[in-house]
Design an enzyme around this catalytic site. Structure first.
Site, PDB file in Angstrom:
ATOM      1  N   PHE A 122       0.950  -0.764  -0.627  1.00  0.00           N
ATOM      2  CA  PHE A 122       0.324   0.206   0.330  1.00  0.00           C
ATOM      3  C   PHE A 122       1.065   1.616   0.285  1.00  0.00           C
ATOM      4  O   PHE A 122       1.754   1.547   0.600  1.00  0.00           O
ATOM      5  CB  PHE A 122      -0.814  -0.197   1.540  1.00  0.00           C
ATOM      6  CG  PHE A 122      -1.958   1.292   1.374  1.00  0.00           C
ATOM      7  CD1 PHE A 122      -2.855   1.668   0.480  1.00  0.00           C
ATOM      8  CD2 PHE A 122      -1.807   2.278   1.907  1.00  0.00           C
ATOM      9  CE1 PHE A 122      -3.718   2.158   0.491  1.00  0.00           C
ATOM     10  CE2 PHE A 122      -2.511   3.474   1.903  1.00  0.00           C
ATOM     11  CZ  PHE A 122      -3.451   3.123   0.611  1.00  0.00           C
ATOM     12  N   ASP A 208       8.642   2.796   2.155  1.00  0.00           N
ATOM     13  CA  ASP A 208       7.954   3.580   2.192  1.00  0.00           C
ATOM     14  C   ASP A 208       7.741   2.551   3.927  1.00  0.00           C
ATOM     15  O   ASP A 208       7.075   2.012   4.300  1.00  0.00           O
ATOM     16  CB  ASP A 208       6.707   3.194   1.095  1.00  0.00           C
ATOM     17  CG  ASP A 208       5.487   3.760   1.994  1.00  0.00           C
ATOM     18  OD1 ASP A 208       5.228   4.017   3.162  1.00  0.00           O
ATOM     19  OD2 ASP A 208       4.590   4.098   0.952  1.00  0.00           O
ATOM     20  N   LYS A 246       2.654   9.770   7.951  1.00  0.00           N
ATOM     21  CA  LYS A 246       1.781   9.169   9.382  1.00  0.00           C
ATOM     22  C   LYS A 246       2.258   9.662  11.487  1.00  0.00           C
ATOM     23  O   LYS A 246       0.997  10.756  11.578  1.00  0.00           O
ATOM     24  CB  LYS A 246       1.021   7.672   9.736  1.00  0.00           C
ATOM     25  CG  LYS A 246      -0.012   7.273   8.808  1.00  0.00           C
ATOM     26  CD  LYS A 246      -0.275   5.345   8.949  1.00  0.00           C
ATOM     27  CE  LYS A 246      -0.723   5.463   7.796  1.00  0.00           C
ATOM     28  NZ  LYS A 246      -0.725   4.688   6.542  1.00  0.00           N
TER      29      LYS A 246
HETATM   30  C1  LIG Z   1      -1.235   4.827   4.980  1.00  0.00           C
HETATM   31  C2  LIG Z   1       0.031   4.556   4.136  1.00  0.00           C
HETATM   32  C3  LIG Z   1      -0.032   5.462   3.037  1.00  0.00           C
HETATM   33  C4  LIG Z   1      -0.338   6.468   2.630  1.00  0.00           C
HETATM   34  O1  LIG Z   1      -0.528   7.607   3.813  1.00  0.00           O
HETATM   35  P1  LIG Z   1      -1.836   8.888   3.792  1.00  0.00           P
HETATM   36  O2  LIG Z   1      -1.478   9.970   4.432  1.00  0.00           O
HETATM   37  O3  LIG Z   1      -2.948   8.572   3.686  1.00  0.00           O
HETATM   38  O4  LIG Z   1      -1.924   9.639   1.871  1.00  0.00           O
HETATM   39  C5  LIG Z   1       0.954   5.105   2.106  1.00  0.00           C
HETATM   40  N1  LIG Z   1       2.110   4.530   2.479  1.00  0.00           N
HETATM   41  C6  LIG Z   1       1.868   3.183   3.745  1.00  0.00           C
HETATM   42  C7  LIG Z   1       2.954   2.396   4.129  1.00  0.00           C
HETATM   43  C8  LIG Z   1       0.682   3.597   4.246  1.00  0.00           C
HETATM   44  O5  LIG Z   1       0.453   2.424   5.313  1.00  0.00           O
END
Ligand SMILES: *Cc1c(COP(=O)(O)O)cnc(C)c1O
Length: 389
Positions: A122, A208, A246
């Site tokens: 994701f 990420d 986050k």
């Molecule tokens: C939540 C998440 C995102 C997206 O973050 P948003 O602030 O909702 O755009 C991207 N990568 C990972 C691994 C995430 O958990």
């Protein structure tokens, strides 16, 4: 718009790992705003920083200098520990990843633009990060998505090596633990191997760390688990690009894309921009969050709290398996749909997230107490016993 189902409960107040609804009822929060409220709700250090900054300077534009973001960038650079780097501030995780993807395309030689990511990953909901997200069922209605994204099975180094060898590849984008995909941690040796694959192919390794970053997994960053087990004699895996969001703002919108300086140098003025990213209000929250995180040694707290929570969850008969690192845990349920269990838990006063059909995710405040962890395990044990009956 109709993008979320109608809420089962409405909250008006929070403190630490607790929330209160409109009727004054209290709940234990193991969702933490989906891994966002890293040092708990209504943390006074963040509240004070925001209030103080609001009286000083909220925003001017990146056309001018401000001082707060510089402190945050320097702290991120030190905690990432992958060489001297630079930071671009955004407002979210998806935006941080957009920055990474654009940077990879600008950095790579002509004709190299593709990003290899993993199945079940994701990376966000913008068109490009949606395509990077390895969940094809989410792509369908939004075609055509930007070209240049391909997926390989997570944990399969042979597949990654084959994909990265294609002549149009610019970067590999990976999570150290796949959070939204159901909490699947990198198998031993995978991140070490991914670094080698990227070096051999001459492409960037981009981590990420939007969900895993900033102490959540028991290290400052998920990639810092690699090499520590002495896998293949590798001492450490140093990524070229790291994205966070986050946890960084504890609820205030902020994202950041870090890149080692020789990579970051691909951007020149005009290549990328944001109106609000990096403004003093959001970065003042991030500065306060990072200060508390360092003072409280949140990686150590996440490691200890995570071990306690994992042991507690494993002791529940309805739990088949517990995955993840630190306080990013997933419990695989034996029988019931996770959504049904989460709804019953909510009625019993506990917030947990049914991240996949049979998986519950636990991402509480990194300052959660042992008593709160035991309370969570107790409630979940009773709820699973009831739904089983
Ligand atoms: C939540 C998440 C995102 C997206 O973050 P948003 O602030 O909702 O755009 C991207 N990568 C990972 C691994 C995430 O958990």
């Amino acid at each position: 718009m109709n993008t979320y189902p109608p809420p089962a409960v409405t909250f008006v107040r929070g403190a630490g790992a607790r929330l209160w609804d409109t009727a004054g009822r209290s709940y234990l929060d193991f969702v933490g705003g989906v891994a966002v409220c890293s040092i708990g709700h209504a943390h006074p250090a963040v509240a004070d920083a925001l209030a103080e900054q609001a009286r000083i300077l909220l925003h001017v534009s990146n056309l001018y200098g401000t001082t707060v973001g510089l402190d945050v960038a320097q702290t991120l650079n030190r905690l990432i520990g992958a060489g001297e780097g630079s930071v671009f501030f955004a407002n979210s995780g998806a935006e941080a990843n957009e920055c990474a993807i654009k940077l990879a395309r600008k950095w790579a030689p002509q004709g190299r633009y593709a990003v290899i990511s993993a199945d079940r990953s994701f990376h966000g909901r913008t068109l490009a990060t949606l395509h990077a997200t390895g969940q094809p069922h989410r792509h369908g209605p939004f075609q055509p998505l930007p070209a240049g994204f391909r997926h390989v099975p997570y944990g399969d180094l042979g597949a990654l090596r084959a994909a990265a060898a294609a002549p149009d590849v610019a970067a590999v984008l990976l999570e150290a633990v796949q959070g939204e995909g159901g909490v699947w941690e990198a198998p031993p040796g995978y991140l070490e191997g991914a670094r080698q694959v990227c070096d051999d192919a001459g492409v960037l390794l981009m981590m990420d760390e939007v969900q895993t970053g900033l102490g959540r997994t028991g290290r400052w960053f998920g990639f810092q688990h690699a090499g520590l087990r002495g896998t293949n004699g590798v001492e450490a895996v140093l990524p070229d690009v790291v994205t966070v969001a986050k946890a960084l703002g504890n609820g205030v919108p902020i994202g950041a894309c870090w890149a080692r300086d020789d990579v970051a140098a691909a951007f020149v003025p005009g290549d990328h921009a944001t109106t609000l990213g990096g403004q003093p209000l959001a970065t003042s929250a991030a500065r306060a969050v990072l200060k508390v995180m360092e003072e409280e040694d949140v990686p150590a707290r996440a490691a200890a709290g995570g071990a306690r929570l994992a042991a507690g969850l494993r002791s529940i008969p309805g739990v088949a398996e517990v995955r993840g690192w630190g306080l990013l845990l997933g419990a695989e349920l034996r029988h019931r749909p996770a959504a049904e269990v989460a709804a019953a838990a909510l009625r019993a006063g506990l917030l947990v997230n049914p991240v996949q059909p049979t998986t519950l995710r636990f991402v509480p405040s990194l300052l959660v107490t042992d008593d709160e962890i035991d309370e969570c395990v107790g409630i979940l044990g009773r709820v699973l016993a009831e739904v089983a009956a």
